[in-house]
Write a protein that holds these residues in place. Sequence first.
Motif, PDB file in Angstrom:
ATOM      1  N   VAL A  73      28.896 -22.254  11.558  1.00 36.48           N
ATOM      2  CA  VAL A  73      27.586 -21.600  11.511  1.00 36.48           C
ATOM      3  C   VAL A  73      27.782 -20.249  10.835  1.00 36.48           C
ATOM      4  O   VAL A  73      28.738 -19.523  11.142  1.00 36.48           O
ATOM      5  N   GLN A  74      26.881 -19.892   9.922  1.00 35.40           N
ATOM      6  CA  GLN A  74      26.952 -18.577   9.286  1.00 35.40           C
ATOM      7  C   GLN A  74      26.976 -17.498  10.371  1.00 35.40           C
ATOM      8  O   GLN A  74      26.228 -17.586  11.351  1.00 35.40           O
ATOM      9  N   PRO A  75      27.800 -16.476  10.213  1.00 37.84           N
ATOM     10  CA  PRO A  75      27.935 -15.435  11.244  1.00 37.84           C
ATOM     11  C   PRO A  75      26.619 -14.818  11.709  1.00 37.84           C
ATOM     12  O   PRO A  75      26.450 -14.548  12.895  1.00 37.84           O
ATOM     13  N   ASP A  76      25.667 -14.587  10.817  1.00 47.07           N
ATOM     14  CA  ASP A  76      24.386 -13.964  11.200  1.00 47.07           C
ATOM     15  C   ASP A  76      23.577 -14.824  12.162  1.00 47.07           C
ATOM     16  O   ASP A  76      22.659 -14.318  12.809  1.00 47.07           O
ATOM     17  N   TYR A  77      23.901 -16.117  12.252  1.00 47.00           N
ATOM     18  CA  TYR A  77      23.128 -17.035  13.092  1.00 47.00           C
ATOM     19  C   TYR A  77      23.901 -17.499  14.321  1.00 47.00           C
ATOM     20  O   TYR A  77      23.390 -18.297  15.108  1.00 47.00           O
ATOM     21  N   ARG A  78      25.100 -17.010  14.509  1.00 49.37           N
ATOM     22  CA  ARG A  78      25.899 -17.397  15.679  1.00 49.37           C
ATOM     23  C   ARG A  78      25.312 -16.773  16.929  1.00 49.37           C
ATOM     24  O   ARG A  78      24.712 -15.704  16.900  1.00 49.37           O
ATOM     25  N   GLY A  79      25.464 -17.465  18.049  1.00 47.24           N
ATOM     26  CA  GLY A  79      24.972 -16.965  19.326  1.00 47.24           C
ATOM     27  C   GLY A  79      23.486 -17.181  19.534  1.00 47.24           C
ATOM     28  O   GLY A  79      22.915 -16.684  20.501  1.00 47.24           O
ATOM     29  N   GLN A  80      22.837 -17.928  18.637  1.00 47.32           N
ATOM     30  CA  GLN A  80      21.398 -18.172  18.739  1.00 47.32           C
ATOM     31  C   GLN A  80      21.082 -19.632  19.046  1.00 47.32           C
ATOM     32  O   GLN A  80      19.919 -20.033  18.996  1.00 47.32           O
ATOM     33  N   GLY A  81      22.110 -20.426  19.326  1.00 49.39           N
ATOM     34  CA  GLY A  81      21.886 -21.831  19.659  1.00 49.39           C
ATOM     35  C   GLY A  81      21.872 -22.773  18.467  1.00 49.39           C
ATOM     36  O   GLY A  81      21.670 -23.972  18.635  1.00 49.39           O
ATOM     37  N   VAL A  82      22.105 -22.255  17.266  1.00 53.20           N
ATOM     38  CA  VAL A  82      22.098 -23.091  16.068  1.00 53.20           C
ATOM     39  C   VAL A  82      23.204 -24.138  16.155  1.00 53.20           C
ATOM     40  O   VAL A  82      22.975 -25.330  15.910  1.00 53.20           O
ATOM     41  N   GLY A  83      24.406 -23.715  16.501  1.00 62.61           N
ATOM     42  CA  GLY A  83      25.530 -24.643  16.607  1.00 62.61           C
ATOM     43  C   GLY A  83      25.296 -25.698  17.673  1.00 62.61           C
ATOM     44  O   GLY A  83      25.596 -26.873  17.461  1.00 62.61           O
ATOM     45  N   ALA A  84      24.748 -25.291  18.803  1.00 59.92           N
ATOM     46  CA  ALA A  84      24.468 -26.237  19.885  1.00 59.92           C
ATOM     47  C   ALA A  84      23.454 -27.282  19.438  1.00 59.92           C
ATOM     48  O   ALA A  84      23.637 -28.480  19.678  1.00 59.92           O
ATOM     49  N   ARG A  85      22.394 -26.848  18.759  1.00 59.33           N
ATOM     50  CA  ARG A  85      21.372 -27.804  18.298  1.00 59.33           C
ATOM     51  C   ARG A  85      21.934 -28.735  17.232  1.00 59.33           C
ATOM     52  O   ARG A  85      21.640 -29.931  17.221  1.00 59.33           O
ATOM     53  N   LEU A  86      22.759 -28.202  16.337  1.00 64.03           N
ATOM     54  CA  LEU A  86      23.362 -29.047  15.310  1.00 64.03           C
ATOM     55  C   LEU A  86      24.321 -30.054  15.937  1.00 64.03           C
ATOM     56  O   LEU A  86      24.336 -31.230  15.555  1.00 64.03           O
ATOM     57  N   LEU A  87      25.098 -29.617  16.909  1.00 60.46           N
ATOM     58  CA  LEU A  87      26.013 -30.527  17.592  1.00 60.46           C
ATOM     59  C   LEU A  87      25.236 -31.616  18.333  1.00 60.46           C
ATOM     60  O   LEU A  87      25.601 -32.791  18.285  1.00 60.46           O
ATOM     61  N   GLU A  88      24.167 -31.243  19.022  1.00 59.66           N
ATOM     62  CA  GLU A  88      23.336 -32.234  19.717  1.00 59.66           C
ATOM     63  C   GLU A  88      22.779 -33.257  18.726  1.00 59.66           C
ATOM     64  O   GLU A  88      22.758 -34.457  19.004  1.00 59.66           O
ATOM     65  N   TYR A  89      22.336 -32.784  17.572  1.00 60.23           N
ATOM     66  CA  TYR A  89      21.831 -33.690  16.541  1.00 60.23           C
ATOM     67  C   TYR A  89      22.938 -34.630  16.058  1.00 60.23           C
ATOM     68  O   TYR A  89      22.720 -35.839  15.895  1.00 60.23           O
ATOM     69  N   ALA A  90      24.135 -34.087  15.834  1.00 64.37           N
ATOM     70  CA  ALA A  90      25.260 -34.903  15.368  1.00 64.37           C
ATOM     71  C   ALA A  90      25.619 -35.974  16.397  1.00 64.37           C
ATOM     72  O   ALA A  90      25.901 -37.126  16.034  1.00 64.37           O
ATOM     73  N   LEU A  91      25.597 -35.620  17.675  1.00 70.03           N
ATOM     74  CA  LEU A  91      25.906 -36.597  18.726  1.00 70.03           C
ATOM     75  C   LEU A  91      24.841 -37.688  18.786  1.00 70.03           C
ATOM     76  O   LEU A  91      25.160 -38.876  18.914  1.00 70.03           O
ATOM     77  N   ALA A  92      23.586 -37.296  18.683  1.00 70.53           N
ATOM     78  CA  ALA A  92      22.498 -38.280  18.687  1.00 70.53           C
ATOM     79  C   ALA A  92      22.610 -39.191  17.470  1.00 70.53           C
ATOM     80  O   ALA A  92      22.443 -40.424  17.582  1.00 70.53           O
ATOM     81  N   TYR A  93      22.895 -38.606  16.318  1.00 70.96           N
ATOM     82  CA  TYR A  93      23.060 -39.402  15.103  1.00 70.96           C
ATOM     83  C   TYR A  93      24.214 -40.393  15.265  1.00 70.96           C
ATOM     84  O   TYR A  93      24.096 -41.573  14.904  1.00 70.96           O
ATOM     85  N   ALA A  94      25.331 -39.928  15.805  1.00 69.61           N
ATOM     86  CA  ALA A  94      26.494 -40.800  16.008  1.00 69.61           C
ATOM     87  C   ALA A  94      26.145 -41.989  16.907  1.00 69.61           C
ATOM     88  O   ALA A  94      26.587 -43.107  16.650  1.00 69.61           O
ATOM     89  N   ARG A  95      25.363 -41.743  17.932  1.00 69.30           N
ATOM     90  CA  ARG A  95      24.953 -42.846  18.813  1.00 69.30           C
ATOM     91  C   ARG A  95      24.135 -43.880  18.048  1.00 69.30           C
ATOM     92  O   ARG A  95      24.290 -45.081  18.268  1.00 69.30           O
ATOM     93  N   THR A  96      23.253 -43.445  17.151  1.00 70.88           N
ATOM     94  CA  THR A  96      22.452 -44.400  16.376  1.00 70.88           C
ATOM     95  C   THR A  96      23.321 -45.217  15.430  1.00 70.88           C
ATOM     96  O   THR A  96      22.928 -46.299  15.010  1.00 70.88           O
ATOM     97  N   GLN A  97      24.487 -44.705  15.091  1.00 71.01           N
ATOM     98  CA  GLN A  97      25.416 -45.399  14.192  1.00 71.01           C
ATOM     99  C   GLN A  97      26.462 -46.212  14.954  1.00 71.01           C
ATOM    100  O   GLN A  97      27.430 -46.681  14.363  1.00 71.01           O
ATOM    101  N   GLN A  98      26.282 -46.355  16.263  1.00 66.79           N
ATOM    102  CA  GLN A  98      27.207 -47.095  17.129  1.00 66.79           C
ATOM    103  C   GLN A  98      28.644 -46.545  17.075  1.00 66.79           C
ATOM    104  O   GLN A  98      29.622 -47.285  17.158  1.00 66.79           O
ATOM    105  N   ILE A  99      28.760 -45.240  16.941  1.00 71.06           N
ATOM    106  CA  ILE A  99      30.068 -44.588  16.987  1.00 71.06           C
ATOM    107  C   ILE A  99      30.537 -44.618  18.440  1.00 71.06           C
ATOM    108  O   ILE A  99      29.802 -44.225  19.348  1.00 71.06           O
ATOM    109  N   LEU A 100      31.761 -45.078  18.667  1.00 70.17           N
ATOM    110  CA  LEU A 100      32.269 -45.258  20.025  1.00 70.17           C
ATOM    111  C   LEU A 100      32.974 -44.029  20.590  1.00 70.17           C
ATOM    112  O   LEU A 100      33.083 -43.889  21.806  1.00 70.17           O
TER     113      LEU A 100
END
Length: 134
Positions: A73-100
């Motif tokens: 995450v770009q330093p100016d946006y750290r600590g604002q939940g950007v990384g958490a939301r992106l990680l949540e999106y990545a996990l949800a996406y992985a589930r749709t792709q049947q990643i084990l």
Amino acid sequence: LSALLTLLFAQEHDFSPDTAAQQQGLTAILQQADSGRILVARHEGVVIAMVSLLYTISTALGGRVALLEDMVVQPDYRGQGVGARLLEYALAYARTQQILRITLLTDHDNAAAQQLYRQHGFQQSGMQAWRLIL
């Protein structure tokens, strides 16, 4: 994306920024859809964070797994939940792709990243990362 990778590799112990190599790697992922996905977060149309999911097959699990790479995450946006939301999106996406399973690496002293991953259900593995650069 390359600028974000430069930020990431400047802070990691095992890597150094190399724009040409970074662009070559990004191009390979983008051109080979079956190799993985690069997911991004944007603010006002500008990419401010990225994460890569790179795919392989696990013989232990009998299916497709992913390596979570290049979470930054770009330093100016750290600590604002950007990384958490992106990680949540990545996990949800992985589930749709049947990643084990998703595996990732962090520097031993990157407590902030480790806390983020723990909060999203990741656990430290009993296995140890080893590598050989060819």
